[in-house]
Design a protein around this motif. Structure first.
Motif, PDB file in Angstrom:
ATOM      1  N   SER A  57       4.361   3.973  40.739  1.00 41.69           N
ATOM      2  CA  SER A  57       5.378   3.734  41.769  1.00 41.69           C
ATOM      3  C   SER A  57       6.226   2.507  41.454  1.00 41.69           C
ATOM      4  N   ALA A  58       5.653   1.563  40.676  1.00 42.11           N
ATOM      5  CA  ALA A  58       6.405   0.355  40.325  1.00 42.11           C
ATOM      6  C   ALA A  58       7.594   0.694  39.436  1.00 42.11           C
ATOM      7  N   ILE A  59       7.458   1.738  38.614  1.00 39.64           N
ATOM      8  CA  ILE A  59       8.558   2.155  37.745  1.00 39.64           C
ATOM      9  C   ILE A  59       9.726   2.652  38.601  1.00 39.64           C
ATOM     10  N   LEU A  60       9.396   3.393  39.653  1.00 38.55           N
ATOM     11  CA  LEU A  60      10.438   3.880  40.548  1.00 38.55           C
ATOM     12  C   LEU A  60      11.097   2.736  41.306  1.00 38.55           C
ATOM     13  N   GLU A  61      10.358   1.677  41.554  1.00 38.11           N
ATOM     14  CA  GLU A  61      10.925   0.523  42.237  1.00 38.11           C
ATOM     15  C   GLU A  61      11.970  -0.174  41.367  1.00 38.11           C
ATOM     16  N   ILE A  62      11.783  -0.111  40.032  1.00 43.19           N
ATOM     17  CA  ILE A  62      12.804  -0.666  39.129  1.00 43.19           C
ATOM     18  C   ILE A  62      14.122   0.067  39.334  1.00 43.19           C
ATOM     19  N   TYR A  63      14.048   1.387  39.412  1.00 42.73           N
ATOM     20  CA  TYR A  63      15.242   2.192  39.653  1.00 42.73           C
ATOM     21  C   TYR A  63      15.860   1.831  41.006  1.00 42.73           C
ATOM     22  N   SER A  64      15.005   1.624  42.015  1.00 42.05           N
ATOM     23  CA  SER A  64      15.502   1.258  43.338  1.00 42.05           C
ATOM     24  C   SER A  64      16.231  -0.076  43.306  1.00 42.05           C
ATOM     25  N   VAL A  65      15.683  -1.043  42.559  1.00 35.48           N
ATOM     26  CA  VAL A  65      16.303  -2.365  42.470  1.00 35.48           C
ATOM     27  C   VAL A  65      17.658  -2.277  41.771  1.00 35.48           C
ATOM     28  N   ILE A 137      11.270   4.627  30.347  1.00 38.24           N
ATOM     29  CA  ILE A 137       9.903   4.561  30.866  1.00 38.24           C
ATOM     30  C   ILE A 137       9.489   5.900  31.453  1.00 38.24           C
ATOM     31  N   GLY A 138      10.436   6.557  32.103  1.00 39.15           N
ATOM     32  CA  GLY A 138      10.137   7.839  32.738  1.00 39.15           C
ATOM     33  C   GLY A 138      10.123   7.711  34.245  1.00 39.15           C
ATOM     34  N   GLY A 139      10.123   8.861  34.911  1.00 38.63           N
ATOM     35  CA  GLY A 139      10.038   8.866  36.366  1.00 38.63           C
ATOM     36  C   GLY A 139      11.329   9.270  37.047  1.00 38.63           C
ATOM     37  N   ILE A 140      12.465   9.133  36.351  1.00 38.87           N
ATOM     38  CA  ILE A 140      13.768   9.490  36.924  1.00 38.87           C
ATOM     39  C   ILE A 140      14.413  10.547  36.030  1.00 38.87           C
ATOM     40  N   THR A 141      14.953  11.587  36.630  1.00 35.87           N
ATOM     41  CA  THR A 141      15.554  12.678  35.889  1.00 35.87           C
ATOM     42  C   THR A 141      17.075  12.548  35.863  1.00 35.87           C
ATOM     43  N   LEU A 142      17.689  13.360  35.020  1.00 35.19           N
ATOM     44  CA  LEU A 142      19.151  13.391  34.963  1.00 35.19           C
ATOM     45  C   LEU A 142      19.745  13.871  36.285  1.00 35.19           C
ATOM     46  N   ARG A 143      19.025  14.727  36.978  1.00 40.19           N
ATOM     47  CA  ARG A 143      19.490  15.198  38.283  1.00 40.19           C
ATOM     48  C   ARG A 143      19.550  14.036  39.273  1.00 40.19           C
ATOM     49  N   GLY A 242      14.950  10.492  48.956  1.00 34.19           N
ATOM     50  CA  GLY A 242      14.784  11.819  48.383  1.00 34.19           C
ATOM     51  C   GLY A 242      14.429  11.796  46.906  1.00 34.19           C
ATOM     52  N   GLN A 243      14.877  10.767  46.182  1.00 35.09           N
ATOM     53  CA  GLN A 243      14.644  10.699  44.741  1.00 35.09           C
ATOM     54  C   GLN A 243      13.319  10.026  44.375  1.00 35.09           C
ATOM     55  N   THR A 244      13.012   8.943  45.066  1.00 35.00           N
ATOM     56  CA  THR A 244      11.856   8.140  44.659  1.00 35.00           C
ATOM     57  C   THR A 244      10.773   8.036  45.730  1.00 35.00           C
ATOM     58  N   GLY A 245      11.089   8.484  46.935  1.00 35.13           N
ATOM     59  CA  GLY A 245      10.128   8.329  48.009  1.00 35.13           C
ATOM     60  C   GLY A 245      10.146   6.946  48.620  1.00 35.13           C
ATOM     61  N   THR A 246      11.011   6.057  48.096  1.00 39.24           N
ATOM     62  CA  THR A 246      11.161   4.734  48.686  1.00 39.24           C
ATOM     63  C   THR A 246      12.270   4.808  49.718  1.00 39.24           C
ATOM     64  N   GLY A 247      12.876   3.698  50.048  1.00 38.46           N
ATOM     65  CA  GLY A 247      13.839   3.711  51.136  1.00 38.46           C
ATOM     66  C   GLY A 247      13.139   3.927  52.464  1.00 38.46           C
ATOM     67  N   ARG A 248      11.950   3.334  52.578  1.00 33.10           N
ATOM     68  CA  ARG A 248      11.123   3.551  53.767  1.00 33.10           C
ATOM     69  C   ARG A 248      11.792   3.038  55.040  1.00 33.10           C
ATOM     70  N   SER A 249      12.674   2.056  54.896  1.00 32.53           N
ATOM     71  CA  SER A 249      13.281   1.480  56.092  1.00 32.53           C
ATOM     72  C   SER A 249      14.041   2.528  56.898  1.00 32.53           C
ATOM     73  N   LEU A 250      14.727   3.442  56.211  1.00 37.74           N
ATOM     74  CA  LEU A 250      15.459   4.478  56.937  1.00 37.74           C
ATOM     75  C   LEU A 250      14.492   5.427  57.625  1.00 37.74           C
ATOM     76  N   ALA A 251      13.401   5.794  56.930  1.00 42.92           N
ATOM     77  CA  ALA A 251      12.405   6.676  57.528  1.00 42.92           C
ATOM     78  C   ALA A 251      11.750   6.019  58.739  1.00 42.92           C
ATOM     79  N   GLU A 252      11.529   4.721  58.661  1.00 36.90           N
ATOM     80  CA  GLU A 252      10.936   4.007  59.784  1.00 36.90           C
ATOM     81  C   GLU A 252      11.886   3.992  60.976  1.00 36.90           C
ATOM     82  N   ILE A 253      13.183   3.863  60.702  1.00 33.22           N
ATOM     83  CA  ILE A 253      14.164   3.902  61.788  1.00 33.22           C
ATOM     84  C   ILE A 253      14.131   5.264  62.472  1.00 33.22           C
ATOM     85  N   TYR A 254      14.080   6.331  61.665  1.00 37.50           N
ATOM     86  CA  TYR A 254      14.009   7.671  62.233  1.00 37.50           C
ATOM     87  C   TYR A 254      12.786   7.825  63.131  1.00 37.50           C
TER      88      TYR A 254
END
Length: 301
Positions: A57-65, A137-143, A242-254
């Motif tokens: 999950s830390a790899i996906l956080e790099i993409y998020s940052v 590193i992997g974890g993110i696709t071209l899509r 939708g891409q990484t499962g992060t962005g929890r703040s929006l889900a928490e608002i919902y």
């Protein structure tokens, strides 16, 4: 051959020859690289030096940052690029010359917007090597990358139309810049503040209704959550979730402030993108009407 919009062609040449453009590209990618390298270091070297294992999950956080920094810089750059598009012509006293040509006001507006979008796309594509750090590193696709670039393009059109509108409405570039940044701030933070405020007042009302000592219910503001459809940051968070499962703040608002139907939750990016594009089109038509010499209205200083 396809004939380019003359205003777009002229502004594109001016931008390509301007030292300011290269400074913006250098500063943009320098900041992005700095945050990207720091995220890589913290994820791998620093965590391993502490004896901690590197989580996937830390790899996906790099993409998020990296994407978060790029999106934030987009919010800063677009108003600065578009706010002086028309008002700058007024200050140089060249707008009247443009209006005497065969070009319609709509063509002038489209040319200015296309030039601004081209600058943002140039910044986005120049940042691809930095984003490619995650691909190594992997974890993110071209899509996923394509979805993020689509978000960048849509946000550039949305914010660019706001900048063009105030640039056509106001006489001075300084006034237009202040107005555009004010509207962007209102969209990004004001809508969140409105949602929080409505929930807070609703919760107070529910607390007053509870008089039997039982635990008060959690307030649900329901469709008031739809105010966030015009918020670019909420749109970005929906893409990130939708891409990484992060962005929890929006889900928490919902979950905490309002329950929306599955249609809204599952298609938030698509719905918000359509709404923002519709707003952008309306603002562009309005901007063209402001420039129309046959329907000339006094500009606000």
């Amino acid at each position: 051959m396809l004939r380019l919009n003359p205003v777009y062609q002229k502004d594109l040449r001016t931008t390509a020859r301007s030292l300011r453009t290269y400074i913006i590209i250098f500063a943009f990618n320098s900041l992005l690289s700095l945050f990207g390298l720091f995220a890589l270091y913290f994820t791998f070297e620093y965590q391993q030096s502490l004896g901690n294992s590197v989580q996937y999950s830390a790899i996906l956080e790099i993409y998020s940052v990296i994407t978060g920094v790029e999106f934030f810089l987009l919010l800063l750059v677009v108003p600065a690029v578009t706010a002086g598009a028309i008002s700058g012509e007024k200050e140089r006293q060249t707008l009247e010359i443009l209006l005497t040509t065969k070009m319609s006001p709509g063509s002038i507006i489209r040319g200015k917007l296309l030039a601004s979008i081209s600058t943002m796309l140039l910044l986005a594509f120049s940042s691809l090597p930095v984003i490619a750090l995650v691909f190594s590193i992997g974890g993110i696709t071209l899509r996923d990358l394509g979805g993020f670039l689509l978000l960048i393009l849509e946000t550039a059109v949305y914010l660019g139309s706001i900048g063009i509108f105030f640039s056509a409405l106001l006489k001075k570039s300084t006034s237009a810049t202040v107005a555009v940044y004010g509207i962007v701030l209102l969209l990004c933070l004001g809508t969140f503040g409105a949602v929080f405020g409505i929930h807070f007042l609703t919760q107070i009302h529910l607390n007053h209704l509870v008089t039997d000592g039982t635990t008060p219910m959690q307030a649900d503001i329901g469709n008031w959550m739809l105010l966030l459809l015009g918020n670019p940051i909420a749109t970005y968070l929906s893409v990130l979730k939708g891409q990484t499962g992060t962005g929890r703040s929006l889900a928490e608002i919902y979950g905490k402030y309002g329950n929306l139907s599955a249609v809204w939750n599952d298609n938030w990016f698509l719905i918000s993108m359509i709404l923002q594009i519709v707003i952008a089109v309306l603002l562009l038509f309005w901007s063209a009407a402001l420039l129309n010499p046959l329907k000339k209205q006094p500009s606000v200083s």
